[in-house]
Scaffold this active site. Structure first.
Site, PDB file in Angstrom:
ATOM      1  N   ASP A  70     -24.321 -22.153  31.980  1.00 15.48           N
ATOM      2  CA  ASP A  70     -23.870 -20.914  31.312  1.00 15.48           C
ATOM      3  C   ASP A  70     -23.315 -19.892  32.307  1.00 15.48           C
ATOM      4  OD1 ASP A  70     -24.983 -21.928  28.820  1.00 15.48           O
ATOM      5  OD2 ASP A  70     -26.939 -21.346  29.615  1.00 15.48           O
ATOM      6  N   HIS A  93     -18.894 -24.452  26.227  1.00 17.73           N
ATOM      7  CA  HIS A  93     -17.997 -23.586  26.980  1.00 17.73           C
ATOM      8  C   HIS A  93     -17.290 -22.637  26.026  1.00 17.73           C
ATOM      9  CE1 HIS A  93     -17.431 -26.718  30.463  1.00 17.73           C
ATOM     10  NE2 HIS A  93     -18.575 -26.082  30.513  1.00 17.73           N
TER      11      HIS A  93
END
Length: 428
Positions: free
Chosen positions: A13, A41
């Site tokens: 992340d 993503h």
């Protein structure tokens, strides 16, 4: 010849989607080499936001070849759902833009069933799996009973392997885990339909990527998750089931290490992680909550809130060492804007001494106390900066310390979620 890797230098992340999208402009081929649709993503282009899970970020460009390598585990249902989503928002996905390795392992319905039931059986010792069948699929790969994409291309082979797997898996699911048996015929029919749709995308991706590199085309290898989720170097067992470090590229796509020229590590200006596991610099207070809300720290795949904490440079330095990072991209420095004081971890107090490496044992890690350096904060004007010179002086000091401690130059700085909110200060 230019082939470079984009990797997460923390617990995932970190903003790899945005950075891969940004760097993909310089590439002709974008390659996923590990993981599956457990990754998430988010890429913002103009006023549009795209959420990707399995397909490489280069798909947002019309002129890039995107590759799903043999190290990736592929859920055909999730793949075609993502293709339909992209087509629905105007992104074309064709066999000219996307190819899939014939050696990639297939995620089957029983993998997802096993994932959920085994996690439930662990009780309080659960590891925080996404329930998408990633771990059980990799388990079958190494037990040599997995089903590959190339098997699905041959109906008789697929049918035989599926029948054997269903027999064994159903016995375990029903007798050990107390679940309901799965239907052989339902799975067979579903996957034979997938085979028809999948066939145009399938080829030997190792050969294709090798040929592109030899033709001096620029190839970007896109990592999923982050270094501390690596099956070997992460906070085991709170990790993913694949190698997320640079070493995973060679085995996950089938190219030699001499073909990779650079490796870019992506790190946030602070630290986050999802689910259970140690987190030395975690902020369980108002500051942690403030960072979470300002940074929109919620999982793309699961929606789970992320734990937030101060930047841990011990982690980033470890990532630089293990993956041989040639530069860093530091993202989300805009999120920290508004905090008067910041802390950065530069070591751990452990057994009466200060260490600057990440212990393998979770028991040892639990005894580690962060050693912090203090920094003055900066204001929201950082989000408007488009050159290094336009950054606030305090932000520059913060970034300089990151480069100094990790012995790795910073090549890119992210000052917001959009593609244009990116400052390039050096080669990767």
């Amino acid at each position: 010849m230019s082939a470079f890797i984009v990797l997460g230098a923390q617990w995932g992340d970190e903003g790899k989607g945005k950075m891969t999208d940004y760097l993909a402009e310089e590439a002709e081929v974008v390659v996923r080499f590990q993981g599956g649709n457990n990754a998430g993503h988010t890429v913002e282009v103009g006023d549009k936001q795209y959420k990707l899970h399995l397909i490489p970020s280069g798909i947002l460009y019309d002129d890039k070849l995107n590759v799903i390598g043999n190290g990736v585990v592929v859920d055909p249902k999730a793949l075609f759902e993502e293709i339909n989503y992209l087509e629905g928002v105007g992104v074309k996905v064709t066999p000219e833009k996307l190819i899939i390795s014939d050696r990639a392992q297939l995620i089957m319905p029983y993998h997802k069933t096993l994932d959920v039931l085994k996690e439930k059986a662990r009780g309080k010792n659960d590891i925080g799996t996404t329930g998408k069948g990633i771990g059980p699929c990799y388990t079958d790969k190494f037990e040599r009973c997995g089903i590959r994409v190339c098997d699905l291309m041959h109906e008789d082979v697929f049918k035989e392997k599926l029948e054997e797997n269903i027999r064994m898996k159903n016995e375990y699911i029903t007798k050990v885990l107390g679940g309901e048996p799965l239907s052989f015929s339902e799975i067979l029919n579903e996957y034979l339909e997938f085979a028809k749709k999948l066939r145009p995308f399938v080829q030997d991706t190792s050969v294709k990527v090798y040929d592109n590199i030899k033709e001096n085309k620029t190839v970007l290898f896109e990592g999923a998750q982050g270094m501390l989720l690596d099956i070997d170097y992460g906070t085991y067992p709170y990790v993913t089931s694949s190698n997320t470090t640079a070493g995973g590229v060679c085995s996950g796509i089938g190219v030699g290490p001499n073909m990779v020229t650079n490796a870019v590590g992506i790190t946030k200006a602070y630290t986050t992680r999802v689910g259970k596991g140690p987190f030395p610099t975690e902020l369980i207070d108002e500051t942690g909550d403030w960072i979470r809300e300002k940074g929109h720290e919620y999982g793309v795949t699961t929606g789970r809130s992320r734990r937030c904490g101060w930047l841990d440079l011990v982690i980033v330095k470890t990532a630089a060492r293990v993956s041989g990072l040639t530069s860093l991209a530091v993202t989300k420095i805009d999120t920290l804007a508004g905090l008067e004081k910041l802390k950065v971890c530069v070591g751990y107090k452990f057994d009466g001494k200060v260490i600057d490496y990440f212990p393998a044992s979770l028991e040892d890690l639990a005894k580690c106390e962060p050693v912090y350096e203090d920094f003055d904060g900066w204001d929201d004007s950082v989000a408007e900066a488009r050159t290094y010179e336009e950054l606030p002086e305090n932000a520059k000091k913060y970034l300089n310390r990151i480069a100094e401690f990790t012995d790795t130059k910073i090549s890119i700085i992210g000052v917001g979620p959009k593609r244009e909110q990116t400052i390039r200060i050096d080669s990767i």
